[in-house]
Design a protein around this motif. Structure first.
Motif, PDB file in Angstrom:
ATOM      1  N   CYS A  78      78.707  47.003  33.221  1.00  0.00           N
ATOM      2  CA  CYS A  78      78.009  47.309  34.640  1.00  0.00           C
ATOM      3  C   CYS A  78      76.393  47.665  34.418  1.00  0.00           C
ATOM      4  CB  CYS A  78      78.791  48.759  35.356  1.00  0.00           C
ATOM      5  SG  CYS A  78      80.068  48.057  36.056  1.00  0.00           S
ATOM      6  N   ALA A 112      74.599  44.497  33.732  1.00  0.00           N
ATOM      7  CA  ALA A 112      74.424  43.677  35.056  1.00  0.00           C
ATOM      8  C   ALA A 112      73.424  44.298  35.791  1.00  0.00           C
ATOM      9  CB  ALA A 112      75.888  43.863  36.063  1.00  0.00           C
ATOM     10  N   THR A 113      73.274  45.532  35.839  1.00  0.00           N
ATOM     11  CA  THR A 113      72.210  46.218  36.448  1.00  0.00           C
ATOM     12  C   THR A 113      70.927  45.769  36.061  1.00  0.00           C
ATOM     13  OG1 THR A 113      73.956  48.000  36.986  1.00  0.00           O
ATOM     14  CG2 THR A 113      71.433  48.369  37.679  1.00  0.00           C
ATOM     15  N   LEU A 133      63.171  40.584  36.940  1.00  0.00           N
ATOM     16  CA  LEU A 133      62.227  40.666  37.829  1.00  0.00           C
ATOM     17  C   LEU A 133      61.122  40.712  36.658  1.00  0.00           C
ATOM     18  CD1 LEU A 133      60.778  41.811  40.311  1.00  0.00           C
ATOM     19  CD2 LEU A 133      61.067  44.006  39.619  1.00  0.00           C
ATOM     20  N   PRO A 146      79.134  38.917  40.165  1.00  0.00           N
ATOM     21  CA  PRO A 146      79.660  39.745  39.188  1.00  0.00           C
ATOM     22  C   PRO A 146      78.343  40.765  38.789  1.00  0.00           C
ATOM     23  CG  PRO A 146      79.392  37.520  38.362  1.00  0.00           C
ATOM     24  CD  PRO A 146      79.160  37.613  39.799  1.00  0.00           C
ATOM     25  N   THR A 147      76.921  40.204  38.985  1.00  0.00           N
ATOM     26  CA  THR A 147      75.952  40.945  38.752  1.00  0.00           C
ATOM     27  C   THR A 147      75.767  42.025  40.066  1.00  0.00           C
ATOM     28  OG1 THR A 147      74.921  38.936  38.252  1.00  0.00           O
ATOM     29  CG2 THR A 147      73.381  40.784  37.928  1.00  0.00           C
ATOM     30  N   ALA A 177      76.318  46.008  39.215  1.00  0.00           N
ATOM     31  CA  ALA A 177      75.120  47.007  39.522  1.00  0.00           C
ATOM     32  C   ALA A 177      75.597  47.977  40.678  1.00  0.00           C
ATOM     33  CB  ALA A 177      73.852  46.099  40.249  1.00  0.00           C
ATOM     34  N   LEU A 217      65.445  46.976  42.925  1.00  0.00           N
ATOM     35  CA  LEU A 217      66.336  46.006  43.498  1.00  0.00           C
ATOM     36  C   LEU A 217      65.394  45.474  44.835  1.00  0.00           C
ATOM     37  CD1 LEU A 217      69.839  47.237  43.138  1.00  0.00           C
ATOM     38  CD2 LEU A 217      68.872  45.194  41.918  1.00  0.00           C
ATOM     39  N   LEU A 237      62.964  43.008  44.266  1.00  0.00           N
ATOM     40  CA  LEU A 237      63.393  41.762  43.875  1.00  0.00           C
ATOM     41  C   LEU A 237      63.953  41.137  45.431  1.00  0.00           C
ATOM     42  CD1 LEU A 237      63.829  40.503  41.019  1.00  0.00           C
ATOM     43  CD2 LEU A 237      66.177  41.512  41.155  1.00  0.00           C
ATOM     44  N   ILE A 251      69.940  35.045  41.906  1.00  0.00           N
ATOM     45  CA  ILE A 251      69.218  36.344  41.649  1.00  0.00           C
ATOM     46  C   ILE A 251      68.612  36.937  42.800  1.00  0.00           C
ATOM     47  CG2 ILE A 251      66.959  37.048  40.511  1.00  0.00           C
ATOM     48  CD1 ILE A 251      67.298  34.743  38.640  1.00  0.00           C
ATOM     49  N   THR A 299      71.228  38.943  44.680  1.00  0.00           N
ATOM     50  CA  THR A 299      71.863  39.992  44.011  1.00  0.00           C
ATOM     51  C   THR A 299      71.578  41.333  44.614  1.00  0.00           C
ATOM     52  OG1 THR A 299      72.182  38.675  42.097  1.00  0.00           O
ATOM     53  CG2 THR A 299      71.915  41.280  41.758  1.00  0.00           C
TER      54      THR A 299
END
Lengths: 293, 352, 326
Positions: free
Chosen positions: B45, B48-49, B56, C112-113, C117, C137, C140, C187, C190
């Motif tokens: 996890c 993933a984060t 970015l 999954p990402t 997260a 985030l 993004l 991306i 996400t």
């Protein structure tokens, strides 16, 4: 009415009321299985807390608490809101670890081991010290899956073993007869009292030796409450139970020993009859007779 | 007292023998395995984060590396060119400026008005319910579909006035401005389209801000004899303003970067002029009559120019595209910085 | 009749004409959104399905059956005097397959990402870490899609896909490919999955987590056997919203996906999506009455119908989820 209640009292209770010189409260009858005059010193200790201090950040909420809980008995923790009784209960299976910024000193011995040690495995600890909460917390799964949750996460896959275990735990929690035909239905559909007994069954399924109950009946109607109380009386033959309650009648009905907390201090602890009939501390008497709290 | 330890002596078979447990971690191999699994899961996890963060960083790095050597002051002071060394984003910058100014002018009153109606006036009728359901659906409509709407309704006006190329008819306003009919691919048409794109976002954000205002404020004001509108105007709206302005800024940032609807309505991809010839802020002061003419001019916008440069074959234009992106992102970060500032300022002031 | 804010405003519904004017004005503002929807529907239907005027709509020239079943897309005027072989073909499948390829690849990247997260932020990260991750985030999510197109074309494909495929699998791929478009769209969505799912996970009551821990659960057990199952419908709604976003995504796929109209499931092919086709056609100098122009509306209608259905499904699921916990 009073005479009717008198008839319900056990001989031991009548004796206690007759012999205690300063009866401050008319103690209601105990549920079956609970001896309120138990001599604690005769019993091996299941939990021994020594010198417990607890802090939320800078704020100390428990001060040097020393308490021994005898094996296979019910200990009630009473006291006004915010007195630290729930905090104390939650240290016994280290649930407070989940709250950020808390700190605890002192020791709690279970089976001779200090469970406050950092090296203690909390997962293992919580398997052996089960907990039931104020609000019933069924998972949004079937009744069967709720009870089987603990064994399943512990790695039990055998459906037959799980089915046996679910049945025996539901029976112990006095719920089996009501739900045996609908184990696959969602637990959310049960009534409040049934949900709470389901949570007790679920806690029993991990095969604990100690059960912590945090006001288990405070959200229930009187009928469901009395079922839970009867259940506690049955369970204490096999399990050590520590129960937090706001309801002093309840504490006096279900517990062998009662501990009174006030402002983070353990003021007094003793056999339930003694606490409710001849407390040694003025504070306890004031609380029990309803002067505050 | 010589009472037995338990008042009800349990049957021996009921009594579970206390099995001894070693609570020290690592003593139970099953739990050791479970804790390991738990740790692995936590790392998955976490990865993933942080991969979002990595994306970015990679994105910004690839842009900065590409723009090096090309991004300079002349890039924002010159218009587009076929020579990558001379191409600049000035036309797009001014196009976006006019487009966004007009869009904001139209969408903010409309959006806040709708939100005030829905939150403060509307009863729970079928119409209100339709409007509310419709709003959340509109927010999910791809912006390119709004482009089709803008093309047909604003640019071509259903061909009611003949072909847009002819621009035969026009409404004359004050003798200075001619609004062509149909509008054609002018800034006004783009701004009207973009207004519809961001309107649902503004309305939904404003509704949330209004809902957060405690009703005690309304009750108190009404109790003092204020009318409904006075209550809203002087009490409710000021209290909701921080939330509304954050929503507006986020919506406007979306409009700055949105490209598809503009392309659909036929905005220019290559423009070597600024709308109404205003190519520096000084001209806004020296020739103010042009301000009214600019919305009627053809235009391009920053993201369209970036799109145009990015899809040029070969690598000649990629530094130009990257430079354009840097300028676009700078503009966006100024806007978002503003939103953060508002949130920060109000988080210390007004608190319920 | 019940009111949104009961009784408080009932009596002040005055005869004051100014108050009433304001009421009407605000109602008009609110009606703009209804008009927008009506406008979209009318515009799309008018050019795609039925044109009341002298002109014909797309589906008056091309049958719906052909549109939905033909696997070739070759928008050429039918009336042109051309050999039978060169007749236009209007099957949506090549464009739809491009769009679905992008959306599926994007989901493979983002589900999954985004879910990982979301779980990390709601179950593991402390408040400090969250206050750092949330803005990342948001940034993004706030980057314009045209920037992602550039990123695909100048980073994902040349720096990652091409070298990896060449050295590991020995496959040479072109600069334009569906995979890179799908990855950047992934991306892009996400953060949306992460923040929507996190909201849903956080709305699972804390008491359920505590109950889980009290039964001797590890964090993994609580996350994956209690919290995620309890929030499953809400998470599904987030996935659907993100899928619909990916389908409607335009600029990044137009830049990175390429130009070929191809019915294929090879992610390394160059494929045009529905949105990519719409952008491409709007650059052409076809007249408003040409079949090419009308085909944009037909594709737009298909896009609108697909995204709208997914969004409605997602909202329905989310409402069901909220009913359980609120």
């Amino acid at each position: 009415m009073v005479t009717f209640i008198e008839t319900l009292r056990s001989p031991i209770e009548r004796k206690a009321m007759a012999t205690s010189p300063t009866t401050v409260l008319r103690v209601p009858p105990a549920v079956a299985g609970v001896d309120r005059d138990m001599d604690m010193s005769q019993h091996p200790a299941a939990i021994t807390a020594r010198g417990m201090n607890f802090y939320y950040g800078e704020n100390q909420v428990l001060f040097d608490v020393n308490l021994t809980v005898p094996e296979r008995s019910v200990t009630a923790l009473i006291g006004p809101s915010g007195c630290g009784k729930s905090t104390f209960l939650r240290t016994l299976n280290r649930m407070n670890d989940l709250i950020e910024g808390t700190r605890c000193t002192g020791e709690v011995l279970i089976q001779g081991q200090n469970i406050m040690e950092p090296a203690v495995d909390v997962v293992l600890l919580r398997k052996h010290v089960g907990m039931v909460f104020q609000k019933s917390t069924p998972f949004p799964k079937s009744i069967f899956d709720n009870v089987a949750y603990g064994p399943r996460v512990a790695g039990e896959r055998n459906r037959a073993i799980l089915a046996d275990l679910v049945e025996s735990c539901l029976q112990k929690a006095a719920l089996w007869e009501e739900v045996k035909d609908r184990l696959g239905e969602s637990a959310m559909a049960l009534s409040g009292g049934q949900q709470q007994r389901l949570c007790i069954a679920r806690a029993l399924a991990t095969n604990p030796q100690i059960l912590l109950m945090d006001e288990p009946a405070s959200a229930l109607d009187p009928a469901s409450t009395s079922r839970i109380e009867d259940l506690i009386g049955e369970l204490c033959a096999n399990y050590t139970i520590v129960i937090v309650t706001h309801n002093m009648q309840q504490a006096s009905r279900v517990s062998h020993q009662t501990a009174f907390f006030f402002e983070g201090n353990l003021v007094e602890v003793g056999p339930t009859t003694q606490i409710f009939t001849s407390p040694s501390q003025k504070k306890t008497e004031d609380y029990i007779t309803g002067r505050f709290g | 007292m010589s009472t037995p330890p338990l008042s009800v002596t349990p049957q021996p078979s009921d009594v579970q023998s206390l099995k001894s447990v070693n609570f020290i971690s690592g003593s139970d191999s099953t739990i050791r395995r479970r804790l390991f699994l738990s740790r692995v899961f936590a790392w998955c996890c976490r990865i993933a984060t942080y991969s979002a963060l990595a994306a970015l960083v990679a994105l910004l790095a690839s842009i900065i590396v590409n723009c090096l050597g090309r991004l300079n002051l002349s890039f924002i002071t010159s218009v587009n060119s076929v020579d990558p060394a001379e191409a600049g984003i000035l036309a797009g910058l001014w196009g976006s400026f006019w487009l966004i100014s007009l869009t904001t002018l139209m969408s903010v009153p409309l959006g806040i008005g709708s939100a005030v109606y829905l939150e403060e006036y509307a009863k729970d009728t079928w119409l209100t319910r339709v409007i509310k359901v419709n709003l959340s659906n509109l927010a999910g409509v791809p912006s390119i579909v709004y482009g089709m709407l803008g093309l047909t309704v604003f640019v071509r006006m259903f061909d009611l006035f003949g072909s847009s190329a002819a621009k035969s008819k026009a409404i004359n306003l004050l003798g200075i401005v001619k609004i062509p009919l149909p509008l054609g691919d002018i800034i006004l048409a783009g701004a009207l389209t973009m207004t519809l794109v961001i309107l649902p976002i503004i309305i939904i954000a404003s509704q949330e801000a209004l809902r957060a205002v405690p009703s005690s404020i309304r009750t108190a004001s009404l109790a003092l004899g204020a009318t409904r509108w006075q209550t809203i105007r002087h009490q409710v709206l000021p209290a909701a303003m921080p939330g509304i302005s954050t929503g507006v800024i986020l919506a406007v940032s979306r409009a700055i970067g949105d490209t598809a609807p503009l392309i659909m309505i036929g905005a220019l991809t290559v423009a070597r002029f600024c709308p109404a010839g205003i190519d520096s802020p000084v001209k806004l002061l020296t020739e103010p009559q042009r301000i009214l003419q600019a919305p009627m001019d053809q235009f391009t916008a920053m993201p369209i120019e970036i799109f145009h440069w990015a899809k040029q074959p070969g690598d000649d234009f990629s530094p130009v595209a990257a430079s354009g992106i840097v300028v676009l992102l700078l503009v966006l970060s100024v806007f978002n910085g503003f939103a953060v500032w508002i949130r920060y300022r109000t988080s210390r002031g007004l608190k319920w | 009749m019940s009111t949104a804010r009961p009784s408080m405003f009932q009596r002040s519904r005055s005869a004051n004409p100014k108050e009433q004017l304001i009421h009407v004005l605000l109602l008009c503002c609110a009606l703009v959104s209804i008009l927008t929807t009506l406008g979209i529907v009318v515009v799309l239907l008018r050019s795609a399905v039925y044109n009341p005027g002298p002109k014909t709509a797309f589906f008056e020239e091309v049958s719906l059956g052909e549109f939905l079943t033909d696997t070739r897309w070759k928008p050429v005027e039918r009336s042109q005097l051309s050999p039978e072989a060169d007749q236009g073909h209007f099957g949506i499948w090549p464009l739809l397959s491009g769009t679905l390829m992008v959306a599926v690849i994007a989901s493979l990247v983002s589900v999954p990402t985004g879910l990982g997260a979301a779980i990390y932020m709601s179950e593991y990260a402390g408040p400090r870490e969250r206050s750092f991750l949330k803005p990342v985030l948001e940034i993004l999510a706030g980057i314009p899609t045209v920037v992602y197109g550039f990123f695909a074309l100048h980073f994902i494909t040349p720096m990652i896909l091409q070298p990896v495929l060449k050295h590991v699998f020995g496959i040479e791929i072109g600069l334009f490919n569906v995979a890179s478009a799908g990855i950047v769209v992934g991306i892009m969505v996400t953060p949306m999955i992460a923040s929507l799912s996190e909201d849903v996970l956080r709305s699972v009551p804390r008491s359920l987590r505590e109950a889980g821990y009290a039964l001797g659960s590890t964090r993994f057990d609580v996350s994956m056997r209690v919290v995620v199952p309890a929030a499953l419908s809400g998470i599904l709604a987030a996935f659907l919203l993100a899928f619909s976003r990916a389908i409607g995504e335009t600029m990044a796929v137009t830049i990175a996906g390429g130009h070929k109209v191809l019915f294929s499931v090879n992610p390394f092919e160059e494929m045009r999506t529905m949105t990519g086709y719409m952008v491409h056609q709007s650059f052409g100098d076809n007249s408003a009455d040409s079949i090419q122009n009308k085909s944009i509306y037909a594709i737009g209608l298909a896009l609108f119908v697909i995204t709208l259905s997914i969004n409605i499904a997602s909202q329905w699921i989310l409402r069901k989820f909220r009913e359980v916990y609120q």
